[in-house]
Design a protein around this motif. Structure first.
Motif, PDB file in Angstrom:
ATOM      1  N   ARG A 152      42.164  35.568  37.879  1.00 45.09           N
ATOM      2  CA  ARG A 152      41.754  34.190  38.103  1.00 45.09           C
ATOM      3  C   ARG A 152      42.474  33.623  39.315  1.00 45.09           C
ATOM      4  O   ARG A 152      41.916  32.832  40.072  1.00 45.09           O
ATOM      5  CB  ARG A 152      42.077  33.342  36.877  1.00 45.09           C
ATOM      6  N   ASP A 153      43.709  34.038  39.506  1.00 45.91           N
ATOM      7  CA  ASP A 153      44.435  33.507  40.643  1.00 45.91           C
ATOM      8  C   ASP A 153      43.850  34.007  41.955  1.00 45.91           C
ATOM      9  O   ASP A 153      43.777  33.261  42.928  1.00 45.91           O
ATOM     10  CB  ASP A 153      45.905  33.881  40.551  1.00 45.91           C
ATOM     11  N   GLU A 190      33.254  40.420  47.088  1.00 47.02           N
ATOM     12  CA  GLU A 190      32.900  41.689  46.477  1.00 47.02           C
ATOM     13  C   GLU A 190      34.160  42.434  46.026  1.00 47.02           C
ATOM     14  O   GLU A 190      34.199  43.002  44.934  1.00 47.02           O
ATOM     15  CB  GLU A 190      32.088  42.525  47.469  1.00 47.02           C
ATOM     16  N   GLU A 191      35.219  42.370  46.837  1.00 45.18           N
ATOM     17  CA  GLU A 191      36.482  43.022  46.446  1.00 45.18           C
ATOM     18  C   GLU A 191      36.982  42.455  45.123  1.00 45.18           C
ATOM     19  O   GLU A 191      37.393  43.187  44.222  1.00 45.18           O
ATOM     20  CB  GLU A 191      37.557  42.770  47.505  1.00 45.18           C
ATOM     21  N   ILE A 192      36.927  41.127  45.024  1.00 44.29           N
ATOM     22  CA  ILE A 192      37.440  40.486  43.803  1.00 44.29           C
ATOM     23  C   ILE A 192      36.569  40.871  42.606  1.00 44.29           C
ATOM     24  O   ILE A 192      37.077  41.136  41.515  1.00 44.29           O
ATOM     25  CB  ILE A 192      37.496  38.962  43.985  1.00 44.29           C
ATOM     26  N   ASP A 198      37.527  45.944  36.846  1.00 45.61           N
ATOM     27  CA  ASP A 198      38.593  46.833  36.391  1.00 45.61           C
ATOM     28  C   ASP A 198      39.458  46.147  35.338  1.00 45.61           C
ATOM     29  O   ASP A 198      39.686  46.670  34.252  1.00 45.61           O
ATOM     30  CB  ASP A 198      39.416  47.249  37.615  1.00 45.61           C
ATOM     31  N   PHE A 199      39.893  44.909  35.647  1.00 47.62           N
ATOM     32  CA  PHE A 199      40.814  44.246  34.735  1.00 47.62           C
ATOM     33  C   PHE A 199      40.112  43.798  33.457  1.00 47.62           C
ATOM     34  O   PHE A 199      40.706  43.831  32.382  1.00 47.62           O
ATOM     35  CB  PHE A 199      41.491  43.068  35.433  1.00 47.62           C
ATOM     36  N   ILE A 289      26.108  36.747  40.591  1.00 48.61           N
ATOM     37  CA  ILE A 289      26.747  36.471  41.888  1.00 48.61           C
ATOM     38  C   ILE A 289      26.276  37.493  42.913  1.00 48.61           C
ATOM     39  O   ILE A 289      25.956  37.156  44.054  1.00 48.61           O
ATOM     40  CB  ILE A 289      28.281  36.511  41.741  1.00 48.61           C
ATOM     41  N   ARG A 290      26.190  38.743  42.467  1.00 52.24           N
ATOM     42  CA  ARG A 290      25.769  39.788  43.415  1.00 52.24           C
ATOM     43  C   ARG A 290      24.332  39.557  43.856  1.00 52.24           C
ATOM     44  O   ARG A 290      23.992  39.771  45.029  1.00 52.24           O
ATOM     45  CB  ARG A 290      25.911  41.157  42.752  1.00 52.24           C
ATOM     46  N   GLN A 291      23.480  39.093  42.920  1.00 51.24           N
ATOM     47  CA  GLN A 291      22.102  38.804  43.314  1.00 51.24           C
ATOM     48  C   GLN A 291      22.055  37.654  44.319  1.00 51.24           C
ATOM     49  O   GLN A 291      21.276  37.674  45.276  1.00 51.24           O
ATOM     50  CB  GLN A 291      21.264  38.441  42.093  1.00 51.24           C
ATOM     51  N   CYS A 292      22.903  36.641  44.069  1.00 54.86           N
ATOM     52  CA  CYS A 292      22.905  35.481  44.965  1.00 54.86           C
ATOM     53  C   CYS A 292      23.341  35.885  46.360  1.00 54.86           C
ATOM     54  O   CYS A 292      22.822  35.364  47.352  1.00 54.86           O
ATOM     55  CB  CYS A 292      23.846  34.406  44.436  1.00 54.86           C
TER      56      CYS A 292
END
Lengths: 408, 379
Positions: A152-153, A190-192, A198-199, A289-292
Motif C-alpha cells: 500500500r505504501d 505495472e511494476e507495482i 506476489d505479496f 486497471i490493466r484494461q484501463c
C-alpha cells in the motif's frame, strides 16, 4: 435557596445503561480502544465473554462536513470530500465531481473517463488492502499486515507522484482532472501491480486456509441477506450474503461498461466471506486497471467549458478575458444551474452517493453524502450480538468503518 | 564448605545472567526476526555514542533492549485508584519470580570437576565434583510444575486488583487458559517419566546421551515425538504468546490483565514473558533434545554409533556442554518467535476447546500407548 437545576444528562449515552441481569456486566469499548479503528464507541453487555446486547455509537468524529459545504464554492469542496473515506479519496473526488457535472450537463473527455476509472480501481485496491491488512493485524497476524501495508505504501507513493499528496489527493476537478499522468507513471504502475500480485499471494498462503484464521472468521458476524437489504447495506457486506449488487455492473458509470470484470459474492454473509469478497475484488481491480491502461488514449484531459474549467496559466497572465474567467471561478465558484441531483459510485465499502441541491449560485445549497459506513453502523449491533467479545474484532474490521465518511 | 558455597554462588550468578541476558537479547531478536520475516530492516535506531566523538555504535540495533529498559525505568509509574493496592503492587513480582526460580533445577552442563580443570584448584576444592545446576533435587520436575503454576496467581492478582473490567476479563482468561494447559503440559511429560524412570532432570539428560536403534541419539524427541509437539504447544500457550495471547489480546482487551500497569511494573510482566521463552526453550532442551549434550556426547567425550570414541579434556567438555545448552535454547527461542509472527490469534473458547478436546485426549493417548509399550517391553 435556589431550586436545583435540571439534571443535564450526557447526550451521548447508550441505549441501555443498566444491565438486564445481575450477573452481566456492561463494558464500554471505545471511543479510544484498540478494537475500534476510527473513533467509535460500542457498549456491550457481556455475559462472561458473550455479547448479549450491543449498542454502536458513532458521531465522535463529527466535523460538520455537510454544513461546511454550504459555505464554500463547488470547487473548494473537493479537498473536503477527500477526507470522507480517507482510504480511497479518489473515488470520493470522482463521485462528487460527477454529481456536479450532471447538474451542469457536462460530458467529460474520453481520457478523463478512462483515467478516472483507472484511478477509482487503484483507489479501491488501496482501500481493500488497508481494510484486510488492519483486520489481519487485529487478529494478531502481523507479518501478513506488514506485507500488505508495504504494498500500500508503494501505491501511496505512486499516487503521490501523480497527485502531489499521499492521502488527501484532491485530484478530481469539475470537468476533468487536476493534471495529466507524469512520465513513466504507467510503467511504474505495472511494476507495482506485479509486486502486489506476489505479496497478495503470500497473504493468501498465510491465512486463507489457516485453521485459526478460518475458525476466527467463519460463521462469525453473520448477517442474513434480508437483514442486510433492510438495513440498506451495500458493497462487500451485501455481496458477502450472496447478492451480486454492484453499481459498476448495475448502473455502469465512467468506463465500466467497456470493462470485463466479475462481481464476486459470498455464500454465508460471514466475516470470512467478506474477507474473500474483498480479496477477489482486489484481483478484479487489478484486472480492470490493466484494461484501463490499454483503453487509455492521448487526448484532452479537461472539457472546454469556461464555466468550471480553469483557463491555462499562461493565458491568465496574457489576456484579460482569461484573467477575469479565472478570477470568477475562484472567487464566486462555477455557476451550477439550479436543480438537484443524486449520483452514486460504487465505493470500496458500498454505495457512495452525493445528493446536491443547487440554487444556481457558486456554492451548493445542500450537499448530502450517502456514506456506506454510516449505513453499516445502523445494523452493526445485529452482527455483534450473540457473538463473543473477541468476535467484535474481526467483525468490526470487516465492516471497515471509516470514521471520516461515517460521521462527516 | 567454603568451596561449595563458592560454586553455588557462581552457578547462581551464571544462571541469573543467562536468564537476564536472554530476556534482554530476545526483545531484540524478536524485533529483528519479525522484521526479516516481513521483509523489513527492523530496529536500527538506538545507538551509543562514544563520549567526545561523533562515533555512533549502532550494532544492528542491539542497544534497543537497553533503551527499552531505560524507558521502562524512568517512565511515570502511574497508579490506578485501586481498592487493593498491596495485591496490585505485588502481582508483577508474583509473575516474575517463579519464572526465575524454575531455572534452579535445570542442568545447564554436566559435572564440573574443578581439580581436573586446572590442577592448582585442587588445593581449594579437593577432589569434589559439582553437577552444573543450582539445586540438585530428585524431584526437579515437580519443582518446575510447582513454580510455573504460581504465575497464574500473579496474573489473577493483577487482573482482580486493577479495578478495570478489561483487566478482569484478561485475568479470567489467563486463569482458565493457564490451568488448562498446565494439565496438558503435565500429561505430556508423564510418558517421559515412564521411559526415564525418574523425575530428576540431570538423570533425564544422562539418559539421553546414548543411542537408540543404533544410530539415532537417544533424545526424548525420538522416543516421544508426539509428546514433544504437544509439550511445546502447551508451553507456548502457558506463556500466553500469539496464537494463545488472548489474556492480553491487544485488540480486544487493550493489554489484558496488565492494562493498568505502567513503567517498570509493566516491564516486569514483559520481561517475565521473554524470560519464559528462554525457560521453555531450556525445558524443551532438557526433556526432549538431550539437554546440554551434543549428539553422541557424554561427560567423557564422544561415543559414536559405529563404536568409535573420542575422549575430550574436561575443560573442553564443560565449555562444549554449556555452549550447546545455550545454542539449543536460543534456537528454540527463535522457533517460538517464528510461530508468534506467523499465526493469527485464537478465540477464548477455541483455546479452551483446543486444550480439552484436542490436546488433552492426545496427551492421554500418548501416555497410554507409552505405558503399553513399556509394559510389553517388560520394563
Amino acid at each position: 435557596m435556589n431550586a436545583p437545576g435540571p439534571v443535564i444528562r450526557n447526550p451521548v449515552r447508550p441505549a441501555f445503561d443498566k444491565a438486564s441481569r445481575d450477573d452481566t456486566v456492561i463494558v464500554s469499548i471505545g471511543p479510544s480502544h484498540p478494537a475500534t479503528h476510527g473513533t467509535i464507541q460500542i457498549f456491550a453487555e457481556l455475559d462472561g465473554e458473550r455479547i448479549l446486547r450491543a449498542d454502536v455509537h458513532c458521531g465522535y468524529l463529527h466535523r460538520g462536513f455537510e454544513k461546511e459545504c454550504e459555505d464554500h464554492t463547488w470547487h473548494n469542496l473537493i479537498p473536503y470530500v477527500d477526507r470522507l473515506n480517507y482510504c480511497s479519496p479518489l473515488i470520493n473526488d470522482f463521485a462528487y465531481c460527477e454529481a456536479v457535472e450532471k447538474l451542469m450537463g457536462i460530458e467529460i473527455t474520453r481520457r478523463a473517463v478512462v483515467l478516472r476509472t483507472l484511478l477509482s480501481e487503484y483507489s479501491r485496491l488501496c482501500d481493500h488492502i488497508t481494510c484486510i491488512a488492519a483486520s489481519l493485524m487485529e487478529l494478531g497476524a502481523m507479518t501478513a499486515f506488514l506485507y500488505l501495508v508495504m504494498i500500500r505504501d508503494y501505491m501511496y507513493e505512486h499516487i503521490a507522484d501523480l497527485t502531489g499528496a499521499r492521502v488527501t489527493h484532491s485530484y478530481g476537478r469539475i470537468g476533468g482532472l487536476a493534471r495529466d499522468l507524469p512520465e513513466g507513471w504507467l510503467k511504474r504502475l505495472e511494476e507495482i501491480l506485479v509486486q502486489s500480485d506476489d505479496f497478495l499471494g503470500r497473504v493468501h498462503g498465510l491465512v486463507d486456509r489457516n485453521r485459526i484464521f478460518i475458525d476466527r472468521l467463519r460463521d462469525v458476524g453473520v448477517i442474513s441477506q434480508s437483514d442486510a437489504l433492510s438495513y440498506g447495506y451495500t458493497g462487500p457486506i451485501l455481496r458477502s450474503t450472496g447478492l451480486p449488487v454492484d453499481l459498476r455492473k448495475d448502473t455502469p458509470y465512467l468506463a465500466y461498461a467497456e470493462l470485463d470484470f466479475e462481481v464476486p459474492v459470498g455464500i454465508k454473509g460471514d466475516n470470512y466471506d467478506r474477507y474473500y469478497v474483498r480479496m477477489c475484488e482486489i484481483d478484479e481491480s487489478i484486472h480492470m486497471i490493466r484494461q484501463c491502461v490499454d483503453l487509455l488514449e492521448p487526448g484532452p484531459l479537461n472539457v472546454d467549458d469556461r464555466r468550471c474549467v480553469f483557463p491555462e496559466k499562461t493565458r491568465v497572465y496574457d489576456e484579460i478575458e482569461s484573467l477575469i474567467n479565472h478570477f470568477k471561478i475562484v472567487m464566486e465558484g462555477p455557476r451550477v444551474p439550479a436543480g438537484e441531483v443524486y449520483s452514486a459510485h460504487e465505493g470500496p465499502n458500498g454505495e457512495l452517493g452525493f445528493y446536491l441541491v443547487s440554487t444556481g449560485g457558486g456554492t451548493p445549497w445542500k450537499v448530502h453524502c450517502r456514506a456506506p459506513s454510516f449505513v453499516h453502523m445502523g445494523g452493526a449491533h445485529r452482527m455483534l450480538e450473540g457473538g463473543q467479545l473477541a468476535d467484535l474484532v474481526p467483525t468490526f474490521g470487516m465492516i471497515n468503518m471509516i470514521g471520516g465518511e461515517c460521521d462527516r | 564448605m567454603l568451596a561449595d558455597l563458592f560454586v553455588s554462588v557462581l552457578f547462581i550468578v551464571y544462571a541469573i545472567s543467562v536468564l537476564m541476558g536472554f530476556g534482554t537479547i530476545l526483545t531484540w531478536v524478536e524485533r529483528k526476526q519479525a522484521a526479516v520475516m516481513a521483509d523489513r530492516i527492523g530496529a536500527n535506531r538506538a545507538y551509543i555514542r562514544i563520549p567526545g566523538t561523533q562515533v555512533k555504535l549502532v550494532w544492528w540495533g542491539l542497544f534497543h533492549g537497553m533503551a527499552d529498559g531505560l524507558k521502562m525505568l524512568v517512565k511515570e509509574d502511574w497508579k490506578p485508584r485501586t481498592y487493593d493496592w498491596y495485591a496490585y503492587a505485588v502481582a508483577p513480582w508474583v509473575v516474575f519470580t517463579p519464572v526465575l526460580l524454575v531455572f534452579a533445577v535445570i542442568p545447564f552442563g554436566g559435572v564440573l570437576h574443578p581439580s581436573q580443570l586446572w590442577a592448582p584448584l585442587a588445593a581449594f576444592f579437593g577432589d569434589k565434583s559439582y553437577p552444573m545446576q543450582i539445586a540438585t533435587l530428585d524431584g526437579g520436575l515437580l519443582i518446575i510444575f510447582a513454580f510455573s503454576g504460581m504465575t497464574i496467581i500473579g496474573a489473577m492478582l493483577a487482573g482482580w486488583s486493577s479495578s478495570n473490567k478489561f483487566a478482569l476479563l484478561g485475568a479470567l482468561r489467563a486463569g482458565s487458559q493457564m490451568i488448562s494447559y498446565e494439565l496438558v503440559l503435565g500429561l505430556t511429560l508423564l510418558g517421559l517419566i515412564l521411559i526415564y524412570g525418574t523425575v530428576n532432570l540431570d538423570a533425564m539428560v544422562r539418559h539421553q546421551s546414548g543411542t537408540v536403534l543404533g544410530f539415532l541419539p537417544a533424545w526424548g524427541i525420538v522416543y516421544q515425538p508426539f509428546a514433544a509437539t504437544l509439550f511445546l504447544t502447551a508451553a507456548i500457550a502457558e506463556n500466553k504468546r500469539i496464537p494463545f495471547d488472548l489474556p492480553e489480546a491487544e485488540s480486544e482487551l487493550i493489554a489484558g490483565y496488565y492494562t493498568e500497569y505502567s513503567a517498570m511494573k509493566m516491564g516486569l510482566f514483559m520481561f517475565a514473558e521473554f524470560i519464559e521463552i528462554a525457560i521453555i526453550g531450556a525445558l524443551f532442551t532438557t526433556f526432549f533434545l538431550g539437554g546440554y549434550n551434543l549428539p553422541y556426547m557424554n561427560d567423557a567425550g564422544f561415543a559414536f554409533p559405529g563404536g568409535g570414541t573420542a575422549a575430550l579434556p574436561h575443560g573442553a567438555v564443560v565449555v562444549t556442554q554449556m555452549a550447546t545448552f545455550l545454542a539449543k535454547v536460543f534456537l528454540l527461542c527463535s522457533f517460538q518467535i517464528l510461530i508468534r509472527w506467523s499465526l493469527p490469534r485464537f478465540r477464548y473458547d477455541q483455546v479452551l476447546t483446543f486444550a480439552w478436546k484436542f490436546m488433552f485426549p492426545l496427551a492421554l493417548i500418548n501416555l497410554v500407548v507409552t505405558a503399553v509399550v513399556m509394559w510389553a517391553l517388560g520394563k
